[in-house]
Design a protein around this motif. Sequence first.
Motif, PDB file in Angstrom:
ATOM      1  N   ALA A   1       0.833  -1.206   0.000  1.00 54.52           N
ATOM      2  CA  ALA A   1       0.000   0.000   0.000  1.00 54.52           C
ATOM      3  C   ALA A   1       0.866   1.254   0.000  1.00 54.52           C
ATOM      4  O   ALA A   1       0.563   2.238  -0.693  1.00 54.52           O
ATOM      5  CB  ALA A   1      -0.929  -0.011   1.211  1.00 54.52           C
TER       6      ALA A   1
ATOM      7  N   TYR B   1      -4.699   6.719   4.342  1.00 52.71           N
ATOM      8  CA  TYR B   1      -4.868   5.660   3.346  1.00 52.71           C
ATOM      9  C   TYR B   1      -4.218   4.359   3.823  1.00 52.71           C
ATOM     10  O   TYR B   1      -4.786   3.268   3.652  1.00 52.71           O
ATOM     11  CB  TYR B   1      -4.254   6.105   2.023  1.00 52.71           C
TER      12      TYR B   1
ATOM     13  N   GLU C   1      -7.388  -4.964   4.246  1.00 53.89           N
ATOM     14  CA  GLU C   1      -6.664  -6.107   3.693  1.00 53.89           C
ATOM     15  C   GLU C   1      -6.325  -7.157   4.732  1.00 53.89           C
ATOM     16  O   GLU C   1      -6.170  -8.331   4.408  1.00 53.89           O
ATOM     17  CB  GLU C   1      -5.393  -5.629   3.003  1.00 53.89           C
TER      18      GLU C   1
ATOM     19  N   SER D   1      -5.984   0.750   4.445  1.00 55.63           N
ATOM     20  CA  SER D   1      -5.472  -0.441   3.755  1.00 55.63           C
ATOM     21  C   SER D   1      -5.240  -1.579   4.726  1.00 55.63           C
ATOM     22  O   SER D   1      -5.562  -2.735   4.427  1.00 55.63           O
ATOM     23  CB  SER D   1      -4.174  -0.104   3.014  1.00 55.63           C
TER      24      SER D   1
END
Length: 369
Positions: A196, A213, A221, A217
């Motif tokens: 990421a 972000y 994930e 992630s």
Amino acid sequence: MSQELGGPGRPTRAGGAMVAIPVAWIVVVSVIDFLAPPHIHLGPLLVAAPAITPSLGGPRTVGLVAALAVAAQTVIGLLRDPDTLLSANHQAQIAALVVVGISLVLFCVVRERRAKELEQVRYVSEAAQRVVLPPLPRRLGPLRTAVMYLAAEAEAQIGGDLYGAARTASGTRVIVGDVRGKGMTAVSDAALLLAAFRVAAHRQAPLEELVAYLDRSVRWEVAEPGETGRFDETFITATVLEIPDQDSQVRMVSCGHPPPVVLRGGRPRTMSARRSAPPLGLGELTDPRYDVESFPFEPGDLLLLYTDGVTEARGPGGGFYPLIERITGWTETSCDAFLGRFRRDLLSHVDGHLDDDAVMIALERPALP
């Protein structure tokens, strides 16, 4: 590559020379047994020759030495009692040598097969580890870099500690982090975060947006499809920095990670965040605010990024590694020279054994000419 290909040849030649030891043993035992009085039998000592050969050679070498031992025992029996083909005692000794020799040859065949399998597994593992955590370039724009990664698990090169760097149009973005937990699960989580980071770090988005972000992630994930309760089980402490090429002010977002240290003229300074965000992966629970802070990183300084495996490394007496105290007075301005000294000092403190993975990254901003 040439070093890897040349390395195995030296042990093979050394082992070939050492095979003279069991051969010499067979000769010595045979001569003494032949010259000894009739009531003294040294033939059973011949079994020592094939027994030690697996540590010196492979199946063929072991089979050859075992055959020599059987031949020597047969010759001794014939010379000792020429009127009889072989006494029952010598026949039993020969049979024992044959059984031992065959068993050792089979053992060597199995050992070599497993050694080849292990070598292949290690090769694949090292290749995968380098994909997950490739080494940093020696230069990142105007910066010079050096990395020390010590994995706590035997036969491993990486664990749950992670680092990465990406160049932008105006500088360098760097991440260092530590995944909660150990083993392959931690390696997998580290790979997810680094992937990421590599995707997003090149963008010109503000640093706080990049960290937000990364937090999303990790949450998306790491959790298995359909799971909603793992957000509080898996998290990653991290520090993300933006180091401009033309400005001495480093911008930083800290997510529960140990603070960077700037070493200037032998004096270390800890750059602690005034307001640290929670570790990555816990954003859904805490709704964090990512404050960007800054600190100076002047030409001639060393910027040190590390994981808690460094500061929590315990010595034989149980004491933690006192990073600031130990590096005070160190005047190395080269990142390579610093990390060489640091590695020796850390391993000396823990008596050569770490309980947790340890990462130290040294970033050097060369002094102006």
